[in-house]
Structure formats: C-alpha cells, structure tokens
Scaffold this motif. Structure first.
Motif, PDB file in Angstrom:
ATOM      1  N   MET A   1       3.585  -1.895 -13.952  1.00  0.00           N
ATOM      2  CA  MET A   1       2.998  -2.460 -12.730  1.00  0.00           C
ATOM      3  C   MET A   1       4.122  -3.025 -11.871  1.00  0.00           C
ATOM      4  SD  MET A   1       0.012  -2.776 -11.379  1.00  0.00           S
ATOM      5  CE  MET A   1      -0.954  -3.717 -10.221  1.00  0.00           C
ATOM      6  N   SER A   2       4.231  -2.582 -10.635  1.00  0.00           N
ATOM      7  CA  SER A   2       5.328  -2.997  -9.769  1.00  0.00           C
ATOM      8  C   SER A   2       4.779  -3.620  -8.488  1.00  0.00           C
ATOM      9  CB  SER A   2       6.200  -1.788  -9.409  1.00  0.00           C
ATOM     10  OG  SER A   2       7.102  -2.093  -8.385  1.00  0.00           O
ATOM     11  N   TRP A   3       5.553  -4.496  -7.908  1.00  0.00           N
ATOM     12  CA  TRP A   3       5.212  -5.124  -6.635  1.00  0.00           C
ATOM     13  C   TRP A   3       5.823  -4.363  -5.456  1.00  0.00           C
ATOM     14  CZ3 TRP A   3       1.673  -8.876  -6.285  1.00  0.00           C
ATOM     15  CH2 TRP A   3       1.353  -9.590  -7.447  1.00  0.00           C
ATOM     16  N   GLN A   4       6.274  -3.131  -5.723  1.00  0.00           N
ATOM     17  CA  GLN A   4       6.931  -2.365  -4.669  1.00  0.00           C
ATOM     18  C   GLN A   4       6.037  -2.134  -3.454  1.00  0.00           C
ATOM     19  OE1 GLN A   4      10.236  -1.579  -4.774  1.00  0.00           O
ATOM     20  NE2 GLN A   4       9.882  -1.125  -2.605  1.00  0.00           N
ATOM     21  N   PRO A   5       4.730  -1.877  -3.612  1.00  0.00           N
ATOM     22  CA  PRO A   5       3.882  -1.706  -2.417  1.00  0.00           C
ATOM     23  C   PRO A   5       3.892  -2.924  -1.507  1.00  0.00           C
ATOM     24  CG  PRO A   5       2.754  -0.866  -4.350  1.00  0.00           C
ATOM     25  CD  PRO A   5       3.982  -1.571  -4.848  1.00  0.00           C
ATOM     26  N   GLU A   6       3.872  -4.112  -2.107  1.00  0.00           N
ATOM     27  CA  GLU A   6       3.908  -5.333  -1.306  1.00  0.00           C
ATOM     28  C   GLU A   6       5.259  -5.500  -0.604  1.00  0.00           C
ATOM     29  OE1 GLU A   6       0.605  -5.728  -4.122  1.00  0.00           O
ATOM     30  OE2 GLU A   6       2.687  -5.100  -4.306  1.00  0.00           O
ATOM     31  N   ASP A   8       7.178  -3.002   0.244  1.00  0.00           N
ATOM     32  CA  ASP A   8       7.178  -1.997   1.309  1.00  0.00           C
ATOM     33  C   ASP A   8       6.427  -2.513   2.544  1.00  0.00           C
ATOM     34  OD1 ASP A   8       8.598  -0.314  -0.315  1.00  0.00           O
ATOM     35  OD2 ASP A   8       6.846   0.848  -0.970  1.00  0.00           O
ATOM     36  N   GLU A   9       5.282  -3.179   2.291  1.00  0.00           N
ATOM     37  CA  GLU A   9       4.507  -3.742   3.390  1.00  0.00           C
ATOM     38  C   GLU A   9       5.304  -4.822   4.114  1.00  0.00           C
ATOM     39  OE1 GLU A   9       1.275  -4.491   5.971  1.00  0.00           O
ATOM     40  OE2 GLU A   9       1.777  -2.782   4.684  1.00  0.00           O
ATOM     41  N   LEU A  10       6.011  -5.636   3.348  1.00  0.00           N
ATOM     42  CA  LEU A  10       6.858  -6.676   3.935  1.00  0.00           C
ATOM     43  C   LEU A  10       7.904  -6.055   4.851  1.00  0.00           C
ATOM     44  CD1 LEU A  10       8.037  -9.577   4.122  1.00  0.00           C
ATOM     45  CD2 LEU A  10       9.313  -9.072   2.013  1.00  0.00           C
ATOM     46  N   HIS A  11       8.601  -5.034   4.358  1.00  0.00           N
ATOM     47  CA  HIS A  11       9.643  -4.387   5.159  1.00  0.00           C
ATOM     48  C   HIS A  11       9.062  -3.700   6.394  1.00  0.00           C
ATOM     49  CE1 HIS A  11      12.532  -5.529   2.298  1.00  0.00           C
ATOM     50  NE2 HIS A  11      12.375  -4.543   1.425  1.00  0.00           N
ATOM     51  N   LYS A  12       7.838  -3.186   6.264  1.00  0.00           N
ATOM     52  CA  LYS A  12       7.176  -2.539   7.401  1.00  0.00           C
ATOM     53  C   LYS A  12       6.953  -3.560   8.518  1.00  0.00           C
ATOM     54  CE  LYS A  12       2.846  -0.188   8.644  1.00  0.00           C
ATOM     55  NZ  LYS A  12       1.542   0.295   8.121  1.00  0.00           N
ATOM     56  N   ASP A  63      -7.327  -2.540  10.024  1.00  0.00           N
ATOM     57  CA  ASP A  63      -8.495  -1.668  10.091  1.00  0.00           C
ATOM     58  C   ASP A  63      -9.504  -2.058   9.013  1.00  0.00           C
ATOM     59  OD1 ASP A  63      -7.585  -0.639   7.672  1.00  0.00           O
ATOM     60  OD2 ASP A  63      -6.716   1.163   8.589  1.00  0.00           O
ATOM     61  N   HIS A  64     -10.573  -1.248   8.903  1.00  0.00           N
ATOM     62  CA  HIS A  64     -11.635  -1.583   7.956  1.00  0.00           C
ATOM     63  C   HIS A  64     -11.163  -1.511   6.515  1.00  0.00           C
ATOM     64  CE1 HIS A  64     -14.667  -1.898  11.024  1.00  0.00           C
ATOM     65  NE2 HIS A  64     -14.351  -0.692  11.521  1.00  0.00           N
ATOM     66  N   ASP A  65     -10.098  -0.763   6.262  1.00  0.00           N
ATOM     67  CA  ASP A  65      -9.572  -0.643   4.901  1.00  0.00           C
ATOM     68  C   ASP A  65      -8.506  -1.680   4.598  1.00  0.00           C
ATOM     69  OD1 ASP A  65     -11.216   1.583   4.394  1.00  0.00           O
ATOM     70  OD2 ASP A  65      -9.740   2.909   5.385  1.00  0.00           O
ATOM     71  N   GLY A  66      -8.263  -2.583   5.550  1.00  0.00           N
ATOM     72  CA  GLY A  66      -7.256  -3.617   5.333  1.00  0.00           C
ATOM     73  C   GLY A  66      -5.843  -3.166   5.624  1.00  0.00           C
ATOM     74  N   GLU A  67      -5.720  -1.979   6.237  1.00  0.00           N
ATOM     75  CA  GLU A  67      -4.393  -1.478   6.577  1.00  0.00           C
ATOM     76  C   GLU A  67      -3.956  -2.037   7.935  1.00  0.00           C
ATOM     77  OE1 GLU A  67      -2.351   0.442   4.709  1.00  0.00           O
ATOM     78  OE2 GLU A  67      -3.844   0.215   3.107  1.00  0.00           O
ATOM     79  N   LEU A  68      -2.669  -2.332   8.045  1.00  0.00           N
ATOM     80  CA  LEU A  68      -2.122  -2.897   9.282  1.00  0.00           C
ATOM     81  C   LEU A  68      -2.148  -1.849  10.396  1.00  0.00           C
ATOM     82  CD1 LEU A  68      -0.640  -5.432  10.499  1.00  0.00           C
ATOM     83  CD2 LEU A  68       1.490  -4.225   9.972  1.00  0.00           C
ATOM     84  N   ARG A  69      -2.830  -2.180  11.505  1.00  0.00           N
ATOM     85  CA  ARG A  69      -2.861  -1.284  12.658  1.00  0.00           C
ATOM     86  C   ARG A  69      -1.846  -1.684  13.719  1.00  0.00           C
ATOM     87  NH1 ARG A  69      -9.253  -0.652  13.999  1.00  0.00           N
ATOM     88  NH2 ARG A  69      -8.952  -2.878  14.375  1.00  0.00           N
ATOM     89  N   ASP A  70      -1.724  -2.981  13.900  1.00  0.00           N
ATOM     90  CA  ASP A  70      -0.817  -3.458  14.947  1.00  0.00           C
ATOM     91  C   ASP A  70      -0.318  -4.847  14.556  1.00  0.00           C
ATOM     92  OD1 ASP A  70       0.631  -3.461  17.289  1.00  0.00           O
ATOM     93  OD2 ASP A  70      -1.021  -4.243  18.508  1.00  0.00           O
ATOM     94  N   PHE A  71       0.855  -5.168  15.050  1.00  0.00           N
ATOM     95  CA  PHE A  71       1.430  -6.475  14.731  1.00  0.00           C
ATOM     96  C   PHE A  71       2.283  -6.938  15.899  1.00  0.00           C
ATOM     97  CE2 PHE A  71       5.130  -8.861  13.011  1.00  0.00           C
ATOM     98  CZ  PHE A  71       4.457 -10.015  12.621  1.00  0.00           C
ATOM     99  N   GLN A  72       2.041  -8.155  16.363  1.00  0.00           N
ATOM    100  CA  GLN A  72       2.864  -8.753  17.423  1.00  0.00           C
ATOM    101  C   GLN A  72       3.555  -9.974  16.850  1.00  0.00           C
ATOM    102  OE1 GLN A  72       1.193 -11.125  20.761  1.00  0.00           O
ATOM    103  NE2 GLN A  72       2.163  -9.610  22.101  1.00  0.00           N
TER     104      GLN A  72
END
Length: 518
Positions: A1-6, A8-12, A63-72
């Motif tokens: 189990m890795s925290w890599q997705p989190e 990746d989201e941070l770097h995004k 979005d409805h799936d909790g994915e980031l659509r936009d960020f300011q």
C-alpha cells in the motif's frame, strides 16, 4: 500500500499553483514591465533557498467523483528563504490572481507570515502588489451582510516593528490595507513607472471627492518621493531588491542580536586632506555634507534613507571599520540645514530605528536651530522639534557628536543629550551660542541701537567686539567644548570610538522601552 497517489495529487496542485493566475493573466502582468511574484522571490532571495508554506492553499473545484476540475491558488505566497545567507520570512502578493485583492485564504497566509517572522525572530520582507484587503462592496452581496473591518495580523505587524527588521516594496497599484502594509515597516521602497500607492484608488477618489486623477497623479513616485510615506524610490524592481538587501545588511536579524560586523579593507587610520578646508571661512557659504560623509565612513558603505524628504537633514547607515552605524547630518544647502517639520519627523523615526536595533549613532552637526517664521509657527514646528529632541534624549545607544560648524538654540542643543557623557568632537570651524551674533545683536541691543545717532556704525562696532569672543578655542579654554580636533583626524577617532561602542551593546540587547512606530 503506497501513498503515491496522494503525492501525485499534491504535485498536480503544486504545478497549477506555480502557474499563478494563468497564462493570459501572467502575460498581461508582464506586458506592464513587471516581474511575476515567483520571479520576484527568486530575484531577491539566495538561489534555491526559498521554502514555501501553503503553496496549494486556494479555491478548488471538484467533480462528482471527487476529482479536481479546477484550482485557483491564493494571491499571497509566503515562506522562508535567505538573503546574503541570512534567513528571512517573505510574503509576496500575486497580482495575476484576483488583482491582489484579499480573500479568506490569502488573509490567513498573511497572518501566518507575520506570525512566522514574530515567533522565529526573523526579518519580515513584504512584496506588495495589490489592495491586500477584502476586495469590493460585492462581498456584502456574497455574505448577505456588511462586516465590521479588521486589519488582519495587525497585532503581529505592530509587534514585529519592535522585534525584527521589516521591509516592504510597493510593486504595483497598492491601495488601502496594501498601502498600510507597505508603510508599516522600517524601510520601504517604490519603483518608478510601475508603483502607485494610495489610501483609496482614483475611482473612489473621483466619486467621493470629485477629483479626477490618474493612478500616477494620485499616488505615483512624483507624489511619494517627497511625501514621507516611502523611504526610497528606484528605477527598477531589481534596484528595489538591492536596496532591501543593503538595508538588511546593516541590521541584526532581531533585537536580541548584535548588528553585523563586516570585514573592511578601508584603513581605520585613513585621513583625507581635503577635510581641513572643506568648511568655508565664510559662515554663510554652504558645502556638500555628503562629500564629508564619504571621506569619513568606509568607502562605498553609505546607504541613505529618505533623501527627498526633509532634505535639510541627511539620514542613513554606513560602516566604520566594518561596523554598522546610523548617522544624522545637517545639509546647509537645503534651508541652511535648519530643522523643519519634515526634518524633525525624519530624525525622530530614524533615531527610533537605530535605538530599536541597537545601532550606534553619529551626529554630524551644523545646526542653526529650528526654522523660524510664520509658516513654521502655523505648522506647530516646536512640537515636532521637541519630539525629535526627545527621541535623541531617550536613546540609550552609544551616540557621538561631530560639530562641523553651527550649534544654535533649542535645535542645536537637542542634537545630543547634554546631560549625559556628551561625547563629542568639534572642528575649528565650530560656531555656537543661543543665537547667531549677526541677528542676536539686533535683539539684545535694540534700544541702544534705536537711540544711537549712527546705529549702523554702532552695530559694526558691537559685531567686531563680539567676534573676538567667537573663537571655539575660547570655549575650549573654559571646557565648554571637550575637544577641538583636526578634521582630518575624524575618521581615525570614530573608528576607535566604534570599537568601544560595540563593547557596550550586549547590555542593551532585547526590545526597546517602546515599540517603534512606522
């Protein structure tokens, strides 16, 4: 189990934040000849020294799936970095995001930046490019009510003035709270063409006051160069960053540390032959005070503050054998060097600055006294003069007086605490008294002159008689002045004094009795 997705989201989100207000806004910003906020930070700080705090703070849309659509991202960047290998806290506005107007996250970051400087006891650097407040009255519609305004972090802003060096650069059209953040500092700087500063912008002034002005007309450098609200004006942003670096180089990181001592290649025994003749024999003839300062202090070490405000007094920092000092000097070319309201305000603030950070002060005195006349009385000059003199008397840092020529009246007497050790040296051009003889005779012998058959002949006779008593050597014989020196010995004597002065500083460390105000 890795925290890599989190991760990746941070770097995004970090990648989006680094794009600031987006390509279009960034290009528009740069087309005005301005650096982006991140370019400014990189230009000011030592390479690769910046550690950002709160990079991904801002407004996110999912979005409805909790994915980031936009960020300011927020329009304030904060963090720690180094200037000349010394740590500082930096808070920098990003005008490409909402024009630098404050929102909740921005305010929280500003507060955190001030708190960081306060708690870590590090210098605070503010790069201001926006209002810094809550934006417009549309917030009433958004909230559903009108809020009572509060200046965020202002307790830390005020307290930091007595703890750490605070510097601010006005790097755009800065209004309201943004303008207050600029001037709530020990040193502030504006840049020609790109900087304007005002309490309220042109549109509000037009509708509220009926004055139709451009940004430059209302708050450009031609307004603030001599208004006293800003210390220095420069041509480019890079120049502003160099001024910030130079200012900080003279000061300790906080009031619990000693001012820095630099290695000097300038001999403390250097004597400039020109000094023996630089003061004219004609007492009415002025001279260039800055030339004297350059010959006394370490070469190329002078950093002047506020040269266009209160020009009858010159203030700034310099070095003696590598030691940081503050200096005051009267400029006889401007108003004869007398104390105007602006000069008094300038002296008060600068002495308090040196007192706050424990810098010894050297006062080069050619002081004819407080400016006289109806205009001075209407301005309440005497109160401003007493405040400046009080600042000098309240200062506990080592202070020395070099009397170049005149010391007259309340103003002249107030240039050093006469009830202390009164450490001072006078040049042979020294000329002092309660009033200058030229005008004083007219007052003291008014009735005698009025009754004389030849008042002009009597006046000339009296002037000749009193002239024989005017020699500073007579004063020295009565120990009314401790030492008269060869002007060429000024630098060696001051370089000897500064070593002793720095020996006294450790017992003064810590906050001053009163917090310095802007």
């Amino acid at each position: 189990m890795s925290w890599q997705p989190e991760i990746d989201e941070l770097h995004k989100r970090e990648k989006i934040a680094y794009q600031m207000g987006g390509k279009e806004n960034v290009n528009r910003h740069k087309s005005r000849g301005k650096m982006t906020v991140r370019e400014r930070i990189n230009s000011l700080l030592d390479k690769d020294s910046f550690h950002e705090t709160g990079a991904i703070a801002g407004n996110a849309d999912f979005d409805h799936d909790g994915e980031l659509r936009d960020f300011q991202p927020t329009n304030v960047i904060i963090g720690r970095g180094k200037i000349d290998n010394r740590k500082v806290v930096i808070s920098a506005d990003d005008f490409t995001v909402r024009g630098g107007a404050g929102d909740l996250e921005s305010m929280e970051k500003q507060v955190y930046g001030e708190l960081m400087a306060h708690e870590l006891k590090l210098p605070m650097v503010r790069l201001v490019d926006g209002t810094g407040g809550g934006g417009s009255v549309t917030s009433i519609d958004e909230l559903g009510y009108a809020y009572v305004p509060v200046n965020p972090a202002w307790d830390h802003v005020v307290n930091n003035m007595g703890r750490v060096p605070v510097v601010a650069a006005c790097l755009g059209s800065v209004a309201g709270l943004g303008a207050a953040r600029v001037v709530a500092s020990h040193f502030s700087v504006m840049v020609e063409d790109i900087s304007q500063m005002f309490i309220a912008g042109p549109l509000i002034v037009k509708h509220g006051m009926g004055q139709d002005l451009t940004k430059e007309e209302l708050g450009g450098v031609q307004v603030h160069r001599s208004s006293g609200a800003i210390d220095n004006v420069v041509k480019t942003e890079k120049d502003a960053f160099e001024h910030i670096k130079r200012f900080l180089s003279f000061l300790p990181s906080n009031v619990w540390k000693l001012p820095p001592i630099m290695e000097s290649t300038d001999s403390p025994d250097r004597k400039e032959g020109e000094l023996i003749s630089i003061i004219p024999k004609n007492r009415r003839q002025p001279y260039k005070i800055r030339t004297i300062l350059q010959m006394v202090f370490d070469k190329e070490s002078i950093f002047e503050m506020g040269s266009h405000y209160g020009g009858d007094t010159v203030t700034g920092f310099a070095r003696l054998d590598g030691h940081s000092v503050g200096f005051l000097a009267n400029d006889p070319i401007v108003g004869g060097g007398g104390l105007s309201v602006k000069a008094c305000n300038k002296i008060e603030r600068f002495v308090d600055l040196c007192q706050t950070f424990h810098l010894p002060i050297i006062n080069f005195v050619d002081q004819p006294g407080l400016t006289i006349g109806l205009a001075a009385e209407k301005q309440g000059l005497i109160r401003h003069g007493v405040r400046a003199i009080s600042a000098i008397y309240q200062a506990t840092v080592p202070m020395i007086e070099i009397i170049l020529r005149r010391v007259y009246g309340v103003g002249g007497a107030g240039m050093i605490n006469g009830h202390g050790l009164h450490l001072r040296y006078a040049w042979p051009s020294g000329d002092w008294g309660s009033l200058p003889i030229e005008g004083g005779l007219q007052v003291a012998y008014r009735r005698t002159l009025e009754e004389s058959d030849n008042p002009q002949e009597l006046l000339e006779k009296l002037a000749s008689q009193f002239e024989s008593f005017r020699s500073p050597l007579r004063t020295a014989a009565a120990f009314g002045i401790e030492e008269i020196i060869d002007p060429r010995d000024t630098r060696p004597l001051l370089c000897d004094w500064i070593v002793d002065a720095y020996e006294l500083l450790p017992e003064l460390l810590g906050p001053s009795r009163h917090t310095m105000r802007p």
